[in-house]
Every structure is written in structure tokens, then in C-alpha cells.
Motif scaffolding. Structure first.
Motif, PDB file in Angstrom:
ATOM      1  N   ARG A 243       0.835  -1.357  -0.052  1.00  0.00           N
ATOM      2  CA  ARG A 243       0.030  -0.226   0.144  1.00  0.00           C
ATOM      3  C   ARG A 243       0.911   1.119  -0.045  1.00  0.00           C
ATOM      4  O   ARG A 243       1.837   1.352   0.920  1.00  0.00           O
ATOM      5  CB  ARG A 243      -0.786  -0.077   1.169  1.00  0.00           C
TER       6      ARG A 243
ATOM      7  N   PHE B 207       1.913   5.410  -0.906  1.00  0.00           N
ATOM      8  CA  PHE B 207       1.465   6.964  -1.329  1.00  0.00           C
ATOM      9  C   PHE B 207       2.846   7.806  -1.343  1.00  0.00           C
ATOM     10  O   PHE B 207       3.768   7.317  -0.793  1.00  0.00           O
ATOM     11  CB  PHE B 207       0.382   7.452  -0.119  1.00  0.00           C
TER      12      PHE B 207
ATOM     13  N   PHE C  69      -1.996   9.698  -3.062  1.00  0.00           N
ATOM     14  CA  PHE C  69      -2.448   8.251  -2.860  1.00  0.00           C
ATOM     15  C   PHE C  69      -2.475   7.307  -3.785  1.00  0.00           C
ATOM     16  O   PHE C  69      -2.649   7.594  -4.745  1.00  0.00           O
ATOM     17  CB  PHE C  69      -3.963   8.107  -2.006  1.00  0.00           C
TER      18      PHE C  69
HETATM   19  O1  3AM Z   1      -2.471  12.935   4.205  1.00  0.00           O
HETATM   20  P1  3AM Z   1      -3.690  12.254   5.013  1.00  0.00           P
HETATM   21  O2  3AM Z   1      -3.293  11.572   6.279  1.00  0.00           O
HETATM   22  O3  3AM Z   1      -4.630  13.152   4.759  1.00  0.00           O
HETATM   23  O4  3AM Z   1      -5.935   9.626   4.361  1.00  0.00           O
HETATM   24  C1  3AM Z   1      -4.951   8.900   3.940  1.00  0.00           C
HETATM   25  C2  3AM Z   1      -3.596   9.646   4.107  1.00  0.00           C
HETATM   26  O5  3AM Z   1      -4.109  10.971   3.901  1.00  0.00           O
HETATM   27  C3  3AM Z   1      -4.884   8.942   2.352  1.00  0.00           C
HETATM   28  O6  3AM Z   1      -3.687   8.600   2.147  1.00  0.00           O
HETATM   29  C4  3AM Z   1      -2.736   9.290   2.906  1.00  0.00           C
HETATM   30  C5  3AM Z   1      -1.702   8.302   3.444  1.00  0.00           C
HETATM   31  O7  3AM Z   1      -2.558   7.023   4.010  1.00  0.00           O
HETATM   32  N1  3AM Z   1      -5.742   7.675   1.952  1.00  0.00           N
HETATM   33  C6  3AM Z   1      -6.076   6.691   2.251  1.00  0.00           C
HETATM   34  N2  3AM Z   1      -7.010   5.934   1.600  1.00  0.00           N
HETATM   35  C7  3AM Z   1      -7.208   6.630   0.549  1.00  0.00           C
HETATM   36  C8  3AM Z   1      -8.160   6.509  -0.662  1.00  0.00           C
HETATM   37  N3  3AM Z   1      -8.633   5.312  -0.842  1.00  0.00           N
HETATM   38  C9  3AM Z   1      -6.377   7.808   0.802  1.00  0.00           C
HETATM   39  N4  3AM Z   1      -6.416   8.783  -0.299  1.00  0.00           N
HETATM   40  C10 3AM Z   1      -7.427   8.685  -1.160  1.00  0.00           C
HETATM   41  N5  3AM Z   1      -7.901   7.399  -1.441  1.00  0.00           N
END
Ligand code: 3AM
Length: 177
Positions: free
Chosen positions: A2, A4, A41
Motif C-alpha cells: 500500500r 502513497f 495516494f
Molecule cells: O495525508 P492524509 O493523512 O490526509 O487518508 C490517507 C492519508 O491522507 C490517504 O492517504 C494518506 C496516506 O495514507 N488515503 C487513504 N486511503 C485513501 C484512498 N482510498 C487515501 N486517499 C485517497 N483514497
């Protein structure tokens, strides 16, 4: 995996953020190690796709820039405040970098991100926070400001979802010119 893409915040931005992590009952604060600014992400990908993502990011060229954080805000979902974030001062270079990353990953085969880029640093998830306490917190921290700090790299993170908190690992850092 997973994955990002994010900016791994330098100490000069991280340290002031840790001082915000108090004074709000019901706030589950993001640990200091996990503070980041998400650029894109990616989600769950097989190993060959992760390699393509890495390749696409490694060939991207962009310039370093100064980043300042400013203000706090809340995320509302279905009428409930679910998260607390710190804002980012308007930054054309950050938006340019994010757009380049988006293009590179789209070319590498990922579906386009439909949501608009709203740069922020997530500070806390909110469970049963009392409305008045949250309003008071936001009011008293709204003048928060940190930076400017030079950002000289962006990072591909892997994320392992945990019960309490996710564990983020910086896999590759890509330098900015
Ligand atoms: O930077 P933040 O903490 O706002 O919310 C998750 C986090 O964002 C986001 O990716 C970042 C690292 O985990 N995230 C998690 N699932 C997601 C999804 N399905 C997502 N963003 C978009 N789509």
C-alpha cells in the motif's frame, strides 16, 4: 504494497506541529514520526506496479521550493467532524510538483485521481470530540504558522494499516533539483 507519495516533513516543520498535539479531548494525534503532507495516494499495488511507480517518480524532474504551514481546520464527513489538519500556505511550486507526480503516475498506468489536491498535514482523527472544545481549539490555534522551510525531496511511503495507527515507511526519497 500500500503506497502513497508525500513530503516527509523536515524537523523545522515537524517540531512546531508536535506542539499543537494537545488540548483537545477525543483527538487521536498522529505520532510525530507519521506527520506528512500527502501528494498522491497510490493504494494497494502488486510488486511490478510498485516498480513502475518508482521508475516514474525517479525520472521526474522538479525544483526544490519553500513550504510554510498555516492555520488549522477540520474535515467534516456526513455532518460529523472526523479529522483535524494544518493548512499549507498557497504554494504554486508545491501544486506544480503535485501535478507532475499525477501526470507521471497516470502515464505509469494508474487511474487518474479525481479528487482535487487540497494540501494539508493531518494532525488528528477525532472521536466524539465535543463541538465547543473543537471550536475553541480551532480558534486558539488558527494563527499557527511554521516555516518557510526548503523542501528538497519527495518520498514514496509504504503504509501498513494497524489497529491503532498505521506504520509508514519511507521507501525511496527522490531529490528535487
Ligand atoms: O495525508 P492524509 O493523512 O490526509 O487518508 C490517507 C492519508 O491522507 C490517504 O492517504 C494518506 C496516506 O495514507 N488515503 C487513504 N486511503 C485513501 C484512498 N482510498 C487515501 N486517499 C485517497 N483514497
Amino acid at each position: 504494497m500500500r503506497l502513497f507519495v508525500a513530503i516527509d516533513l523536515p524537523w523545522d516543520l515537524r517540531e512546531p506541529l508536535t506542539r499543537l498535539a494537545r488540548g483537545l479531548p477525543g483527538g487521536r494525534w498522529v505520532s510525530e514520526a507519521n506527520l506528512h503532507l500527502t501528494l498522491r495516494f497510490v493504494g494497494e499495488v502488486p510488486p511490478h506496479r510498485a516498480e513502475e511507480v518508482d521508475l516514474a517518480l525517479a525520472t521526474l524532474r522538479s525544483k526544490r521550493f519553500a513550504l510554510s504551514l498555516a492555520g488549522v481546520g477540520t474535515q467534516n464527513r456526513a455532518g460529523r467532524e472526523v479529522a483535524l489538519w494544518v493548512g499549507v500556505e498557497r504554494n504554486a511550486q508545491l501544486e506544480h510538483l503535485q501535478a507532475k507526480i499525477e501526470t507521471a503516475l497516470h502515464r505509469a498506468g494508474l487511474p487518474a485521481e479525481k479528487r482535487r489536491f487540497l494540501p494539508h498535514v493531518m494532525l488528528a482523527r477525532l472521536d466524539n470530540t465535543v463541538e465547543e472544545k473543537l471550536a475553541a481549539y480551532v480558534q486558539s490555534n488558527n494563527l499557527f504558522r511554521a516555516g518557510p522551510v526548503v523542501i528538497d525531496a519527495f518520498t514514496l511511503f509504504s503504509s501498513q494499516l494497524g489497529k491503532e495507527a498505521s506504520v509508514y515507511t519511507a521507501e525511496v526519497a527522490y531529490p528535487l533539483a
